[in-house]
Design a protein around this motif. Structure first.
Motif, PDB file in Angstrom:
ATOM      1  N   GLY A   4     -20.932  19.698   8.660  1.00 16.15           N
ATOM      2  CA  GLY A   4     -20.922  18.674   9.701  1.00 16.15           C
ATOM      3  C   GLY A   4     -20.727  17.286   9.123  1.00 16.15           C
ATOM      4  O   GLY A   4     -20.158  17.107   8.040  1.00 16.15           O
ATOM      5  N   ASN A  30     -24.154  15.972  15.011  1.00 17.57           N
ATOM      6  CA  ASN A  30     -24.618  17.166  14.312  1.00 17.57           C
ATOM      7  C   ASN A  30     -25.525  18.023  15.187  1.00 17.57           C
ATOM      8  O   ASN A  30     -25.504  19.260  15.096  1.00 17.57           O
ATOM      9  CB  ASN A  30     -25.336  16.784  13.020  1.00 17.57           C
ATOM     10  CG  ASN A  30     -24.373  16.370  11.915  1.00 17.57           C
ATOM     11  OD1 ASN A  30     -23.196  16.734  11.944  1.00 17.57           O
ATOM     12  ND2 ASN A  30     -24.851  15.618  10.946  1.00 17.57           N
ATOM     13  N   TYR A  48     -15.651  12.782   6.996  1.00 17.23           N
ATOM     14  CA  TYR A  48     -15.586  14.120   7.597  1.00 17.23           C
ATOM     15  C   TYR A  48     -14.197  14.729   7.439  1.00 17.23           C
ATOM     16  O   TYR A  48     -14.049  15.888   7.027  1.00 17.23           O
ATOM     17  CB  TYR A  48     -15.948  13.978   9.071  1.00 17.23           C
ATOM     18  CG  TYR A  48     -16.099  15.251   9.871  1.00 17.23           C
ATOM     19  CD1 TYR A  48     -17.059  16.195   9.562  1.00 17.23           C
ATOM     20  CD2 TYR A  48     -15.300  15.467  11.002  1.00 17.23           C
ATOM     21  CE1 TYR A  48     -17.224  17.339  10.334  1.00 17.23           C
ATOM     22  CE2 TYR A  48     -15.459  16.598  11.778  1.00 17.23           C
ATOM     23  CZ  TYR A  48     -16.422  17.529  11.448  1.00 17.23           C
ATOM     24  OH  TYR A  48     -16.599  18.658  12.221  1.00 17.23           O
ATOM     25  N   SER A  67     -15.760  22.855  10.196  1.00 15.83           N
ATOM     26  CA  SER A  67     -16.886  21.926  10.317  1.00 15.83           C
ATOM     27  C   SER A  67     -18.142  22.512   9.674  1.00 15.83           C
ATOM     28  O   SER A  67     -18.861  21.832   8.937  1.00 15.83           O
ATOM     29  CB  SER A  67     -17.155  21.610  11.790  1.00 15.83           C
ATOM     30  OG  SER A  67     -18.254  20.729  11.917  1.00 15.83           O
ATOM     31  N   ASP A  68     -18.390  23.789   9.955  1.00 10.91           N
ATOM     32  CA  ASP A  68     -19.561  24.453   9.373  1.00 10.91           C
ATOM     33  C   ASP A  68     -19.468  24.494   7.849  1.00 10.91           C
ATOM     34  O   ASP A  68     -20.471  24.333   7.150  1.00 10.91           O
ATOM     35  CB  ASP A  68     -19.683  25.878   9.918  1.00 10.91           C
ATOM     36  CG  ASP A  68     -20.069  25.921  11.387  1.00 10.91           C
ATOM     37  OD1 ASP A  68     -20.572  24.901  11.911  1.00 10.91           O
ATOM     38  OD2 ASP A  68     -19.868  26.978  12.023  1.00 10.91           O
ATOM     39  N   LEU A 113     -23.176  20.000  17.247  1.00 13.18           N
ATOM     40  CA  LEU A 113     -22.498  21.024  16.443  1.00 13.18           C
ATOM     41  C   LEU A 113     -23.383  22.245  16.218  1.00 13.18           C
ATOM     42  O   LEU A 113     -22.896  23.377  16.143  1.00 13.18           O
ATOM     43  CB  LEU A 113     -22.079  20.439  15.085  1.00 13.18           C
ATOM     44  CG  LEU A 113     -20.875  19.490  15.104  1.00 13.18           C
ATOM     45  CD1 LEU A 113     -20.696  18.839  13.744  1.00 13.18           C
ATOM     46  CD2 LEU A 113     -19.598  20.221  15.509  1.00 13.18           C
TER      47      LEU A 113
END
Length: 284
Positions: A178, A91, A192, A173-174, A94
């Motif tokens: 995350g 994270n 995920y 992902s955003d 990210l």
């Protein structure tokens, strides 16, 4: 005019050059393995990448190896954080990743030189595909192809078949925030992918071995107890309850029905055995 607003006017070949891939590499005491992982990134035929190395409080020479690659190529970035686990490390990467696409890579694994190229080709030409992975093989203490169950979302809800090193869009992902920070014990990849795919979209497996997973003693999975795994699976079910109910029904109800059926079968078997023994005059 901003770059994003200009992009739709560019020829496709040039647009592909703008599709930066952020490779995120969390590592904890992987000094002996990290160079091999980073070399596999450096050898990619697709050149539009950045590689964010997150040193999760290592006490070995991980930092020395990471900084040596940063010195070779400015596409490598380095972050140090106090030890907080792989989920927090991913994270952290990210948060600063600039790429349109994300590729997680653990610091003791490696990828084929054409993995990013082949994966980006799929994503750039198929808006409906959200996740691209490939066939995989073990290396290190164990070798051979890793047998993965074919992807369907229903199959994914039951057990993960997409390893962490899969290409996907940063926007997706955003959108899901995350990785789940409460899953440092394991199965965070499974959660995920469910999060990203449960609202629609496909996962595509490239039919070639392009990812290599180092199997060795001392990994998180080796210390993963049955109780810990069961607890995490309950968390995943509760978080994605709506998707489970929509796709495969209520798993708790299904389990109870299975237990009820098993009990009925045991009772039937017992009655049959009783009748057989009675007919043989072994029972009154």
């Amino acid at each position: 005019m901003e770059l994003e607003s200009q992009e739709k006017y560019l020829p496709k070949s040039f647009k592909k050059m703008l599709s930066l891939v952020s490779v995120i590499v969390p590592c904890y005491n992987y000094g002996h393995y990290l160079a091999e992982a980073l070399d596999s990134v450096l050898s990619q035929t697709y050149k539009e990448w950045e590689c964010i190395i997150v040193n999760d409080g290592s006490t070995d020479h991980t930092e020395e190896v990471a900084l040596s690659f940063c010195g070779q190529d400015n596409r490598f970035k380095y972050i140090f954080q106090e030890n907080q686990g792989v989920v927090t490390a991913r994270n952290s990467a990210l948060q600063i990743a600039r790429g349109k696409y994300i590729l997680p890579l653990d610091g003791d694994d490696k990828i084929h030189s054409r993995y990013i190229e082949k994966g980006i080709e799929v994503l750039e030409n198929n808006e409906g595909v959200k996740v691209v992975y490939c066939k995989a093989a073990y290396f290190g203490e164990l070798t051979g192809e890793i047998v993965l169950k074919p992807y369907t979302f229903e199959n994914l809800l039951i057990r993960n078949m997409i390893f962490c090193t899969a290409l996907h869009r940063k926007a997706d992902s955003d959108k899901v925030g995350g990785y789940n920070s409460f899953m440092n014990k394991g199965l965070e990849d499974w959660d995920y992918w469910i999060s990203i795919l449960k609202e629609g979209g496909e996962a595509y497996q490239i039919p070639e071995i392009l990812f290599y997973y180092r199997r060795r003693n001392g990994t998180r999975s080796d210390s993963f107890t049955f109780a810990e795994e069961a607890n995490i699976r309950i968390q995943v079910y509760e978080k994605h309850h709506e998707a489970y109910t929509r796709m495969i029904g209520d798993p708790i109800h299904m389990l109870r029905e299975k237990e009820r059926l098993a009990k009925d079968l045991r009772n039937i078997r017992s009655r049959i055995i009783y009748k057989v023994f009675r007919n043989l005059r072994l029972l009154p």
